[in-house]
Scaffold this active site. Structure first.
Site, short mmCIF file in Angstrom:
data_model
loop_
_atom_site.label_atom_id
_atom_site.label_comp_id
_atom_site.label_asym_id
_atom_site.label_seq_id
_atom_site.Cartn_x
_atom_site.Cartn_y
_atom_site.Cartn_z
N GLY A 14 0.83 -1.20 0.00
CA GLY A 14 0.00 0.00 0.00
C GLY A 14 0.86 1.25 0.00
N SER A 16 1.68 3.27 -2.48
CA SER A 16 1.52 4.18 -3.61
C SER A 16 0.82 5.49 -3.25
CB SER A 16 0.74 3.48 -4.73
OG SER A 16 -0.54 3.07 -4.28
N ASN A 89 1.23 -2.27 5.31
CA ASN A 89 0.41 -1.07 5.43
C ASN A 89 -0.92 -1.19 4.69
OD1 ASN A 89 -0.09 1.97 5.67
ND2 ASN A 89 0.09 1.74 3.46
N SER A 141 -4.31 0.84 14.16
CA SER A 141 -5.18 2.00 14.14
C SER A 141 -5.55 2.36 15.57
CB SER A 141 -6.46 1.72 13.35
OG SER A 141 -7.39 2.76 13.52
N TYR A 153 -13.72 -2.47 10.37
CA TYR A 153 -12.33 -2.07 10.20
C TYR A 153 -11.58 -2.14 11.52
CZ TYR A 153 -8.35 1.08 9.47
OH TYR A 153 -7.10 1.64 9.44
N ALA A 155 -12.23 -3.97 14.15
CA ALA A 155 -12.04 -5.36 14.56
C ALA A 155 -10.92 -6.01 13.76
CB ALA A 155 -13.34 -6.13 14.38
N ALA A 156 -10.87 -5.72 12.46
CA ALA A 156 -9.82 -6.30 11.62
C ALA A 156 -8.44 -5.78 12.02
CB ALA A 156 -10.09 -5.99 10.15
N ILE A 186 -5.09 11.02 10.75
CA ILE A 186 -4.02 11.43 9.85
C ILE A 186 -4.61 12.10 8.61
CG2 ILE A 186 -2.06 10.67 8.46
CD1 ILE A 186 -1.65 10.33 11.48
#
Length: 237
Positions: A14, A16, A89, A141, A153, A155-156, A186
């Protein structure tokens, strides 16, 4: 401060855009060769060109890590690149609460955030252990501990933090460490991520600096931590 990273190789998934691009750039500033992963060839190539401007080797590897076999292929490319630093990432962000999250949303969150991290790590790990030195850095996070309307998100990413701690124990004594950096709110060039308008935002460079330290030999004795870089939003548990 010299982080002693000159000559090392790194894969940033990730990489890019956003935080990933900042991590790639900061590692390059410290002398790392960087393999930039992304799904968009133009965006990944642009970041690689910025990396190369620091006088280091930069290459691009493309692919959707949720597709069968792609994560493994990216890791094999990283092994050939000589990557000893892995920054996991990549992962989609989505907003769901208990009323809106369905089975497909839960599946997408874990297939996008957890399984690619596992697959890339498991494929690259044997070469790191054989080399006797390496770094696995995952991006968590602040939502892990203060979940807003990002249920799936959060939980993941909590699973990512947990498995990073487990990996650190598994790797103890091998010369390979595993640590997690958990960003707060961010602001990137594209958008504000993982937060709300009422919170003081940080910059992608704030996260990149923390990753660079954990990637360096200066952090040899740091293993299994979740480093929250959130401006104090989360507070002390």
């Amino acid at each position: 401060m010299d982080l002693r990273l000159a000559g090392q190789g790194a894969l940033v998934t990730g990489g890019s855009s956003g935080i990933g691009a900042a991590i790639a750039g900061t590692l390059a500033e410290e002398g790392c060769a960087v393999l930039v992963h992304g799904r968009d060839a133009g965006a990944a190539t642009a970041v690689a060109e910025q990396v190369a401007a620091h006088g280091v080797r930069a290459e691009v590897v493309l692919g959707d890590l949720t597709e069968p076999g792609v994560a493994e292929e990216v890791a094999v490319t990283a092994r050939g690149f000589g990557a000893r630093i892995l920054v996991n990432n990549a992962g989609p962000f989505a907003e769901h609460d208990w009323d809106s999250a369905g089975p497909a949303d839960w599946r997408a969150a874990f297939e996008g955030n957890v399984l690619p991290t596992v697959r890339v790590t498991q494929t690259l790990l044997p070469s790191l252990r054989q080399h006797g030195w390496g770094r696995v850095i995952t991006i968590g996070s602040r939502a892990v501990r203060m979940p807003p309307d990002t249920l799936t998100y959060s939980a993941a990413r909590a699973a990512v933090v947990n498995m990073t701690t487990s990996l650190a124990h598994h790797l103890a004594g091998t010369g390979v460490t595993a640590n997690c950096v958990s960003p707060g709110v961010i602001v990137t060039d594209e958008e504000r991520i993982d937060g709300s308008s009422g919170e003081r935002p940080g910059r992608p460079q704030d996260i990149a600096a923390a990753v660079a330290y954990l990637a360096s030999p200066l952090a040899d004795y740091v293993n299994g931590i979740e480093l929250r870089v959130d401006g104090g939003i989360t507070g002390t548990p």
